[in-house]
Design a protein around this motif. Structure first.
Motif, short mmCIF file in Angstrom:
data_model
loop_
_atom_site.label_atom_id
_atom_site.label_comp_id
_atom_site.label_asym_id
_atom_site.label_seq_id
_atom_site.Cartn_x
_atom_site.Cartn_y
_atom_site.Cartn_z
N ARG A 1 0.84 -1.20 0.00
CA ARG A 1 0.00 0.00 0.00
C ARG A 1 0.88 1.25 0.00
NH1 ARG A 1 -5.47 -0.87 2.06
NH2 ARG A 1 -5.79 -3.12 2.35
N SER A 2 0.38 2.30 -0.63
CA SER A 2 1.08 3.58 -0.63
C SER A 2 0.80 4.33 0.67
CB SER A 2 0.62 4.44 -1.81
OG SER A 2 1.10 5.77 -1.69
N THR A 3 1.82 5.02 1.18
CA THR A 3 1.65 5.85 2.38
C THR A 3 1.71 7.34 2.02
OG1 THR A 3 4.03 5.82 2.89
CG2 THR A 3 2.68 4.04 3.81
N ALA A 4 1.42 7.66 0.77
CA ALA A 4 1.53 9.06 0.31
C ALA A 4 0.64 10.00 1.12
CB ALA A 4 1.19 9.15 -1.17
N ASP A 5 -0.49 9.51 1.61
CA ASP A 5 -1.43 10.36 2.36
C ASP A 5 -1.26 10.22 3.87
OD1 ASP A 5 -2.72 11.47 0.13
OD2 ASP A 5 -4.03 9.72 -0.07
N ILE A 6 -0.08 9.82 4.35
CA ILE A 6 0.09 9.53 5.78
C ILE A 6 -0.25 10.73 6.66
CG2 ILE A 6 2.54 10.11 5.79
CD1 ILE A 6 0.69 7.35 7.82
N ASP A 7 -0.03 11.96 6.17
CA ASP A 7 -0.33 13.12 7.01
C ASP A 7 -1.82 13.18 7.35
OD1 ASP A 7 2.25 14.18 7.31
OD2 ASP A 7 2.16 15.07 5.32
N TYR A 8 -2.68 12.83 6.39
CA TYR A 8 -4.12 12.79 6.67
C TYR A 8 -4.40 11.81 7.81
CZ TYR A 8 -8.97 11.29 6.29
OH TYR A 8 -10.28 10.93 6.59
#
Length: 353
Positions: A290-297
């Motif tokens: 899975r991508s963690t690109a949106d981890i800040d959200y």
């Protein structure tokens, strides 16, 4: 979990009925009455160590006074651990269970005993992790590894269709938890609305439903004894559902608002010497796919949501309800969590900023 002084007879368990059920399930020690010992450590359910045929297992069941919701919750846990049996997710594997309550008067299940330790119980890193910082780093990677493995379980193939409502999961989060808070809110929580609005504007566009533990952190895992650190079991599945597993990752990284963890971010353990956030995200991506690109959200949501959840217990304390006196510490903790969510939201670029 530690052994208590209660007896099976004192607890009112029908040991003969339990023995017959164990025979029917093909568990070790056919024909023997199990030796039972009450364990401490269960808040919502009662726990008993079972010894029979040289095999130690643990029985988990609601107390006799449990509300219907608690009983249904135990049935959900049983359904989940059945689904996890045979997977590579570290957990106390199911030996057998009874959903009906016909055997002991309440639904229950029996699971393998786990020989290990929990950071929340020790409140400090045991040897060698207390002085060996490199070994301690491994504990964080193992923590992330467990939730990455859970996220890739094919929940539909494992019979968990209908276990949760993944549809519109993120669209529901803010309103659901604000409504939850509205039932007991008694004070101002600075940053609450600001973080809520940011979350509404910055929901992930693409995400994949999966099994979500719901309270994933060092307090809800067990490690094997000794080094190197190895995750022995994920525990406490009461809040598990089908949702967005990346929220579990955000929850696990609550102490990592920036690249380096804040040593005292968790009240029960020191995070000093732990890996950088980027290292843990890279490990999660490798294992989960899975991508963690949106981890800040997910970090904003995790801080905000945990603050809302803990405020319920703190409100009960303030109003004189019978709760653990340690809940008093939740007062400033809630303000810190929600303040962190708002500060992080302000610092981030967003769709609505």
């Amino acid at each position: 979990m530690s052994a208590g002084t209660g007896t099976a007879a004192g607890a009112g368990l029908d040991v003969d009925a339990l023995a017959r059920w164990m025979d029917a399930e093909g568990l070790a020690g056919e024909g023997e009455r199990p030796a039972l010992d009450r364990l401490s450590g269960g808040s919502q359910n009662e726990l008993y160590a079972l010894d029979r045929g040289g095999v130690r297992t643990v029985l988990r069941m609601p107390p006799p006074s449990a509300a219907a919701s608690r009983v249904d919750g135990l049935r959900r846990e049983l359904r989940l651990v059945r689904a996890l049996k045979g997977t590579d997710v570290p957990h106390a594997e199911l030996a057998g269970g009874d959903e009906t309550g016909d055997v002991l008067g309440m639904p229950f299940y029996v699971m393998a005993a786990v020989d290990g330790w929990c950071p929340a119980d020790s409140r400090s890193w045991p040897a060698p992790f207390d002085v060996d910082v490199e070994a301690r780093r491994g504990l964080a990677f193992e923590l992330v590894d467990g939730i990455a493995k859970l996220s890739r379980v094919d929940w539909r193939a494992r019979g968990l269709e209908g276990f949760g409502r993944p549809e519109n999961f993120h669209e529901r989060q803010v309103d659901r938890w604000l409504a939850f808070l509205g039932a007991y809110r008694f004070r101002e929580l600075p940053g609450l609305d600001e973080a809520a609005e940011w979350l509404r504007r910055n929901r992930p566009v693409h995400w994949e439903p999966g099994i979500m533990h719901g309270d994933y952190q060092f307090a809800n895992v067990m490690y094997s004894h000794g080094a190197p650190g190895r995750l022995a079991a994920i525990i406490d599945w009461e809040m598990t559902t089908i949702g967005d597993p990346l929220l579990d990752l955000g929850w696990a990284l609550l102490g990592w608002v920036g690249e380096d963890p804040e040593p005292d971010a968790l009240s029960y353990i020191d995070l000093g010497g732990m890996p950088k956030r980027a290292e843990l995200l890279a490990h999660y991506e490798r294992v989960s796919g899975r991508s963690t690109a949106d981890i800040d959200y997910y970090l904003v949501l995790a801080n905000w949501k945990l603050g809302v959840v803990l405020e319920k217990s703190y409100a009960a304390f303030v109003h004189g309800e019978p709760v653990d006196p340690k809940v008093e510490a939740f007062g400033p903790m809630v303000l810190q969590l929600i303040g962190t969510a708002a500060d992080l939201a302000r610092s981030l670029p967003g769709k609505g900023n």
